[in-house]
Scaffold this active site. Structure first.
Site, PDB file in Angstrom:
ATOM      1  N   ARG A 184     -32.262 -23.156 -80.010  1.00 53.13           N
ATOM      2  CA  ARG A 184     -33.347 -23.984 -80.554  1.00 53.13           C
ATOM      3  C   ARG A 184     -33.088 -24.306 -82.019  1.00 53.13           C
ATOM      4  O   ARG A 184     -32.669 -23.440 -82.789  1.00 53.13           O
ATOM      5  CB  ARG A 184     -34.693 -23.282 -80.382  1.00 53.13           C
ATOM      6  CG  ARG A 184     -35.033 -23.070 -78.927  1.00 53.13           C
ATOM      7  CD  ARG A 184     -36.490 -22.780 -78.675  1.00 53.13           C
ATOM      8  NE  ARG A 184     -36.663 -22.381 -77.270  1.00 53.13           N
ATOM      9  CZ  ARG A 184     -36.735 -23.240 -76.256  1.00 53.13           C
ATOM     10  NH1 ARG A 184     -36.678 -24.531 -76.488  1.00 53.13           N
ATOM     11  NH2 ARG A 184     -36.869 -22.797 -75.014  1.00 53.13           N
ATOM     12  N   ASP A 185     -33.350 -25.582 -82.377  1.00 54.10           N
ATOM     13  CA  ASP A 185     -33.209 -25.999 -83.764  1.00 54.10           C
ATOM     14  C   ASP A 185     -34.252 -25.273 -84.611  1.00 54.10           C
ATOM     15  O   ASP A 185     -35.398 -25.109 -84.213  1.00 54.10           O
ATOM     16  CB  ASP A 185     -33.391 -27.520 -83.877  1.00 54.10           C
ATOM     17  CG  ASP A 185     -32.880 -28.061 -85.196  1.00 54.10           C
ATOM     18  OD1 ASP A 185     -31.851 -28.760 -85.187  1.00 54.10           O
ATOM     19  OD2 ASP A 185     -33.506 -27.787 -86.250  1.00 54.10           O
ATOM     20  N   ILE A 186     -33.847 -24.864 -85.811  1.00 56.62           N
ATOM     21  CA  ILE A 186     -34.748 -24.089 -86.677  1.00 56.62           C
ATOM     22  C   ILE A 186     -35.872 -24.960 -87.242  1.00 56.62           C
ATOM     23  O   ILE A 186     -36.926 -24.426 -87.621  1.00 56.62           O
ATOM     24  CB  ILE A 186     -33.917 -23.410 -87.799  1.00 56.62           C
ATOM     25  CG1 ILE A 186     -34.632 -22.189 -88.351  1.00 56.62           C
ATOM     26  CG2 ILE A 186     -33.545 -24.388 -88.897  1.00 56.62           C
ATOM     27  CD1 ILE A 186     -33.743 -21.293 -89.201  1.00 56.62           C
ATOM     28  N   ASN A 230     -25.317 -36.970 -84.708  1.00 54.34           N
ATOM     29  CA  ASN A 230     -25.168 -37.487 -86.065  1.00 54.34           C
ATOM     30  C   ASN A 230     -23.722 -37.267 -86.500  1.00 54.34           C
ATOM     31  O   ASN A 230     -23.174 -36.171 -86.321  1.00 54.34           O
ATOM     32  CB  ASN A 230     -26.105 -36.754 -87.026  1.00 54.34           C
ATOM     33  CG  ASN A 230     -27.568 -37.042 -86.745  1.00 54.34           C
ATOM     34  OD1 ASN A 230     -27.917 -38.143 -86.347  1.00 54.34           O
ATOM     35  ND2 ASN A 230     -28.423 -36.052 -86.934  1.00 54.34           N
ATOM     36  N   VAL A 288     -24.502 -30.302 -90.682  1.00 55.69           N
ATOM     37  CA  VAL A 288     -23.638 -29.200 -90.242  1.00 55.69           C
ATOM     38  C   VAL A 288     -22.409 -29.837 -89.597  1.00 55.69           C
ATOM     39  O   VAL A 288     -22.533 -30.552 -88.585  1.00 55.69           O
ATOM     40  CB  VAL A 288     -24.354 -28.263 -89.251  1.00 55.69           C
ATOM     41  CG1 VAL A 288     -23.412 -27.150 -88.803  1.00 55.69           C
ATOM     42  CG2 VAL A 288     -25.616 -27.667 -89.883  1.00 55.69           C
ATOM     43  N   HIS A 316     -22.087 -31.006 -82.554  1.00 56.64           N
ATOM     44  CA  HIS A 316     -23.301 -30.579 -81.839  1.00 56.64           C
ATOM     45  C   HIS A 316     -24.035 -31.810 -81.354  1.00 56.64           C
ATOM     46  O   HIS A 316     -23.942 -32.880 -81.945  1.00 56.64           O
ATOM     47  CB  HIS A 316     -24.216 -29.740 -82.734  1.00 56.64           C
ATOM     48  CG  HIS A 316     -24.628 -30.413 -84.007  1.00 56.64           C
ATOM     49  ND1 HIS A 316     -23.809 -30.439 -85.121  1.00 56.64           N
ATOM     50  CD2 HIS A 316     -25.757 -31.094 -84.355  1.00 56.64           C
ATOM     51  CE1 HIS A 316     -24.423 -31.094 -86.096  1.00 56.64           C
ATOM     52  NE2 HIS A 316     -25.605 -31.517 -85.658  1.00 56.64           N
ATOM     53  N   HIS A 347     -27.992 -32.991 -80.388  1.00 51.38           N
ATOM     54  CA  HIS A 347     -29.416 -32.673 -80.409  1.00 51.38           C
ATOM     55  C   HIS A 347     -30.021 -33.131 -79.090  1.00 51.38           C
ATOM     56  O   HIS A 347     -29.845 -34.293 -78.696  1.00 51.38           O
ATOM     57  CB  HIS A 347     -30.138 -33.447 -81.515  1.00 51.38           C
ATOM     58  CG  HIS A 347     -29.744 -33.108 -82.908  1.00 51.38           C
ATOM     59  ND1 HIS A 347     -30.509 -32.332 -83.732  1.00 51.38           N
ATOM     60  CD2 HIS A 347     -28.660 -33.455 -83.643  1.00 51.38           C
ATOM     61  CE1 HIS A 347     -29.931 -32.224 -84.918  1.00 51.38           C
ATOM     62  NE2 HIS A 347     -28.806 -32.900 -84.889  1.00 51.38           N
TER      63      HIS A 347
HETATM   64  P1  5GP Z   1     -27.363 -32.384 -88.174  1.00 50.67           P
HETATM   65  O1  5GP Z   1     -28.325 -32.814 -89.264  1.00 50.67           O
HETATM   66  O2  5GP Z   1     -26.049 -31.886 -88.760  1.00 50.67           O
HETATM   67  O3  5GP Z   1     -27.174 -33.392 -87.090  1.00 50.67           O
HETATM   68  O4  5GP Z   1     -28.069 -31.176 -87.438  1.00 50.67           O
HETATM   69  C1  5GP Z   1     -28.046 -29.864 -87.909  1.00 50.67           C
HETATM   70  C2  5GP Z   1     -29.284 -29.196 -87.387  1.00 50.67           C
HETATM   71  O5  5GP Z   1     -29.136 -27.802 -87.568  1.00 50.67           O
HETATM   72  C3  5GP Z   1     -30.581 -29.590 -88.127  1.00 50.67           C
HETATM   73  O6  5GP Z   1     -31.476 -30.199 -87.203  1.00 50.67           O
HETATM   74  C4  5GP Z   1     -31.117 -28.268 -88.658  1.00 50.67           C
HETATM   75  O7  5GP Z   1     -32.526 -28.155 -88.559  1.00 50.67           O
HETATM   76  C5  5GP Z   1     -30.397 -27.244 -87.810  1.00 50.67           C
HETATM   77  N1  5GP Z   1     -30.179 -25.975 -88.470  1.00 50.67           N
HETATM   78  C6  5GP Z   1     -29.786 -25.789 -89.769  1.00 50.67           C
HETATM   79  N2  5GP Z   1     -29.660 -24.475 -90.024  1.00 50.67           N
HETATM   80  C7  5GP Z   1     -30.005 -23.820 -88.874  1.00 50.67           C
HETATM   81  C8  5GP Z   1     -30.055 -22.440 -88.530  1.00 50.67           C
HETATM   82  O8  5GP Z   1     -29.782 -21.522 -89.306  1.00 50.67           O
HETATM   83  N3  5GP Z   1     -30.446 -22.149 -87.255  1.00 50.67           N
HETATM   84  C9  5GP Z   1     -30.768 -23.124 -86.352  1.00 50.67           C
HETATM   85  N4  5GP Z   1     -31.141 -22.709 -85.136  1.00 50.67           N
HETATM   86  N5  5GP Z   1     -30.709 -24.433 -86.641  1.00 50.67           N
HETATM   87  C10 5GP Z   1     -30.334 -24.775 -87.899  1.00 50.67           C
END
Ligand code: 5GP
Ligand code: ZN
Length: 117
Positions: free
Chosen positions: A34-36, A90, A99, A103, A105
């Site tokens: 799950r996303d944080i 993304n 990140v 990945h 979403h």
């Molecule tokens: P991006 O913005 O790179 O597409 O997605 C990265 C996602 O990782 C974001 O939606 C963010 O909320 C999530 N995220 C960042 N740090 C953590 C973490 O420590 N744990 C979890 N479960 N999700 C995280």
């Protein structure tokens, strides 16, 4: 080296169990958690265990694992009882990637606002 764990990568640390996450599914090659900061009632990230900086790089290097991100996203949606959902990759900071470990979403659980696509 491509595919090797990266010491400063948050998702490599989740794969290694060094940072906790709410894991909903695991396979030999993928983890879903799950996303944080959830943006929908269901917001799950499906990642490969191997490190690649984005989805296209993963698909070029390990196409079977890239495909598995999609099948696993479908399995998570089914397990959550969701038939309507959105998958987002993304790529690049200008597109919101924060990140740099591939990945997808999975967003769902409510009617999703129409955005750019
Ligand atoms: P991006 O913005 O790179 O597409 O997605 C990265 C996602 O990782 C974001 O939606 C963010 O909320 C999530 N995220 C960042 N740090 C953590 C973490 O420590 N744990 C979890 N479960 N999700 C995280
Ligand atoms: Zn990584």
């Amino acid at each position: 080296m491509a595919g090797e764990p990266q010491p400063d990568c948050l998702f490599c640390k989740i794969v290694a169990g060094e940072i906790p996450a709410t894991v909903v599914r695991r396979t030999e090659d993928t983890i879903a958690f799950r996303d944080i900061h959830p943006q929908a009632p269901t917001h799950v990230l499906v990642i490969p265990r191997v490190h690649h900086p984005n989805a296209a790089a993963l698909a070029a290097a390990e196409p079977a694992v890239a495909a598995e991100l999609l099948t696993e996203a479908g399995e998570v949606a089914a397990a959550e009882g969701i038939t309507d959902y959105r998958l987002i990759f993304n790529t690049g900071a200008g597109a919101g990637q924060t990140v740099f470990h591939a990945h997808v979403h999975l967003l769902g659980g409510e009617p999703l606002r129409e955005g750019l696509v």
